[in-house]
Motif scaffolding. Sequence first.
Motif, PDB file in Angstrom:
ATOM      1  N   HIS B  37       0.812  -1.211   0.000  1.00  0.00           N
ATOM      2  CA  HIS B  37       0.000   0.000   0.000  1.00  0.00           C
ATOM      3  C   HIS B  37       0.845   1.260   0.000  1.00  0.00           C
ATOM      4  O   HIS B  37       0.555   2.213  -0.697  1.00  0.00           O
ATOM      5  CB  HIS B  37      -0.933   0.001   1.207  1.00  0.00           C
ATOM      6  N   ASP B  38       1.926   1.240   0.777  1.00  0.00           N
ATOM      7  CA  ASP B  38       2.719   2.464   0.889  1.00  0.00           C
ATOM      8  C   ASP B  38       4.161   2.137   1.247  1.00  0.00           C
ATOM      9  O   ASP B  38       4.424   1.178   1.976  1.00  0.00           O
ATOM     10  CB  ASP B  38       2.101   3.379   1.964  1.00  0.00           C
ATOM     11  N   ARG B  40       7.494   4.327   2.638  1.00  0.00           N
ATOM     12  CA  ARG B  40       8.043   5.615   3.095  1.00  0.00           C
ATOM     13  C   ARG B  40       9.465   5.406   3.566  1.00  0.00           C
ATOM     14  O   ARG B  40       9.714   4.493   4.358  1.00  0.00           O
ATOM     15  CB  ARG B  40       7.252   6.147   4.288  1.00  0.00           C
ATOM     16  N   ARG B  47       9.451   2.281   5.969  1.00  0.00           N
ATOM     17  CA  ARG B  47       8.219   1.791   6.570  1.00  0.00           C
ATOM     18  C   ARG B  47       7.316   1.331   5.428  1.00  0.00           C
ATOM     19  O   ARG B  47       6.935   2.111   4.561  1.00  0.00           O
ATOM     20  CB  ARG B  47       7.543   2.914   7.369  1.00  0.00           C
ATOM     21  N   GLU B  49       3.797  -0.417   4.233  1.00  0.00           N
ATOM     22  CA  GLU B  49       2.441  -0.798   4.641  1.00  0.00           C
ATOM     23  C   GLU B  49       1.906  -1.849   3.676  1.00  0.00           C
ATOM     24  O   GLU B  49       1.883  -1.643   2.469  1.00  0.00           O
ATOM     25  CB  GLU B  49       1.529   0.430   4.675  1.00  0.00           C
ATOM     26  N   LEU B  51      -1.225  -4.664   2.741  1.00  0.00           N
ATOM     27  CA  LEU B  51      -2.635  -5.014   2.922  1.00  0.00           C
ATOM     28  C   LEU B  51      -2.785  -6.530   2.804  1.00  0.00           C
ATOM     29  O   LEU B  51      -2.557  -7.079   1.740  1.00  0.00           O
ATOM     30  CB  LEU B  51      -3.494  -4.360   1.831  1.00  0.00           C
ATOM     31  N   LYS B  64       6.482 -10.804   5.470  1.00  0.00           N
ATOM     32  CA  LYS B  64       7.153  -9.779   6.265  1.00  0.00           C
ATOM     33  C   LYS B  64       8.668 -10.004   6.234  1.00  0.00           C
ATOM     34  O   LYS B  64       9.448  -9.071   6.003  1.00  0.00           O
ATOM     35  CB  LYS B  64       6.638  -9.896   7.706  1.00  0.00           C
ATOM     36  N   GLN B  81      10.662  -1.591   8.548  1.00  0.00           N
ATOM     37  CA  GLN B  81       9.505  -1.929   9.380  1.00  0.00           C
ATOM     38  C   GLN B  81       8.340  -2.277   8.457  1.00  0.00           C
ATOM     39  O   GLN B  81       7.968  -1.477   7.610  1.00  0.00           O
ATOM     40  CB  GLN B  81       9.096  -0.729  10.246  1.00  0.00           C
ATOM     41  N   HIS B  83       4.379  -3.113   8.259  1.00  0.00           N
ATOM     42  CA  HIS B  83       3.127  -3.026   9.020  1.00  0.00           C
ATOM     43  C   HIS B  83       1.969  -3.518   8.170  1.00  0.00           C
ATOM     44  O   HIS B  83       1.845  -3.131   7.010  1.00  0.00           O
ATOM     45  CB  HIS B  83       2.846  -1.580   9.440  1.00  0.00           C
ATOM     46  N   PHE B  84       1.146  -4.371   8.756  1.00  0.00           N
ATOM     47  CA  PHE B  84      -0.079  -4.776   8.071  1.00  0.00           C
ATOM     48  C   PHE B  84      -1.169  -3.772   8.408  1.00  0.00           C
ATOM     49  O   PHE B  84      -1.394  -3.471   9.582  1.00  0.00           O
ATOM     50  CB  PHE B  84      -0.491  -6.191   8.484  1.00  0.00           C
ATOM     51  N   VAL B  85      -1.802  -3.232   7.390  1.00  0.00           N
ATOM     52  CA  VAL B  85      -2.858  -2.234   7.623  1.00  0.00           C
ATOM     53  C   VAL B  85      -4.149  -2.696   6.934  1.00  0.00           C
ATOM     54  O   VAL B  85      -4.117  -3.540   6.037  1.00  0.00           O
ATOM     55  CB  VAL B  85      -2.444  -0.832   7.120  1.00  0.00           C
ATOM     56  N   TYR B  86      -5.246  -2.129   7.378  1.00  0.00           N
ATOM     57  CA  TYR B  86      -6.555  -2.599   6.898  1.00  0.00           C
ATOM     58  C   TYR B  86      -7.377  -1.480   6.263  1.00  0.00           C
ATOM     59  O   TYR B  86      -8.553  -1.647   5.993  1.00  0.00           O
ATOM     60  CB  TYR B  86      -7.311  -3.255   8.064  1.00  0.00           C
TER      61      TYR B  86
END
Lengths: 277, 167
Positions: B37-38, B40, B47, B49, B51, B64, B81, B83-86
């Motif tokens: 998703h992203d 950065r 970082r 992100e 989904l 991961k 890093q 991160h799983f985001v929803y």
Amino acid sequence: MGDQTRVETVEQAKQNQEYAQALTDLLFQLADDDFILAYRGSEWLGLAPHIEEDVAFSSMSQDMMGHAVMFYEMLEELGSGKADDLAQLREAGEFRNAILVERKNGTGDYNDDPHYDWAYAIVRSYVYGLHKLVRLEALRDSSYAPLGLVSRKMLTEHRYHLMHWQVWLKQLANSTAEARQKLEAAITKVWEDAGELYELGPHAANIVRFGLITGEELLKQKWLNKTKEVFEGAGLKWPGEPGKPQEKGRSGEHTADLAIALATLSEVYRIDPAASW
Amino acid sequence: MTQVRNEGLEAACWELLQEVKDPEIPVISMVEMGMIHDVRVEEGAARIEVLPTFVGCPALEIMKKNITEKLAEAEGIRDVQVHFVYDPPWTSDRIAMDARDKLRSFGIAPPPLDFKPGDPWEVSCPYCDSPYTQLENLFGPAACRSILYCRHCKNPFEALKPIYSHD
């Protein structure tokens, strides 16, 4: 209705102790329901009627356990402790799941002469699943924004679980007389506990007041309507008002079945909680 | 006090992420799956992100790890890093168009486009393109896949379930 302000982040939730408490209580109910039923589902591995069902049931149980993990992680963020510990190190009295999900799969034991009840597995999974559908739909509008987001995601997956149980329910309902009779017996048994599903426990008033989820009565009606539709579609008799078990799972009162399940599922973790997986 | 994003390094990360394949479908990358998703990068810290397609997917931890290892190759990245985001939720329309052909070549039917709640799920065989297929098991070896059978060329195959937004 002044208490239903939208809470966007966990930091914001923690600023109001009463809100955080109500949220924590609700999250434990959501997490424990999914976790314990997913465990019961995993106990069917190798015992389901055919190998494809072994794969399907395991896959759904794993997905449902993933949902439980999300709720436990939200609890971890709120300061309730490590997610893994919450799942594996709490005593039965700290669990908030409904009694229906903790009942054994049948007579015998996974390792010792299991005579599990397939019809009960279908009816329990489906009746719980319909309740979970209604609950997730209600949670989409939760005042706690992160909970709304994860519910939306879970809904997209959960609908497939329901489709799977729908196929089984119809098959058993339209199969042999024996299948039909076992199915009806399973409905009776599930229905004795089902009335506890929509309960929100001793902190229900605060949970609803803060807009975390809609009230019990609305959850109950929506769930009953959906269940009625499903039963009618399969040509099954409506069992009437659902009963409630003696123990109050949402208050931490549980049957001996839960303690045994917890001892089994956490056995490895308890040996070495610091191990990396 | 916003940190300065390093857009050059971010582009390099996207490039590297093209090489991180879906652990269970080695012909398709996580970027092509629409799962990244992203990205950065601020002062050498990346970082990412991600989904998840299915929340209970056992491959998430592997993804991961694979992302972290791959990005460590980038010059100037000192920390990764994942991160799983929803938000937004992953939907099957995020799969890249040319990746849908790759899925087919691997024997997996891609999900239908623009699927709406209530639509019938019609799947063509990835081998012979016949519409005469039947669903054998809604849940296959992974929660995101189903098992089907082609009545025309008599091949069993898998299909990715349509995942669509309900809002």
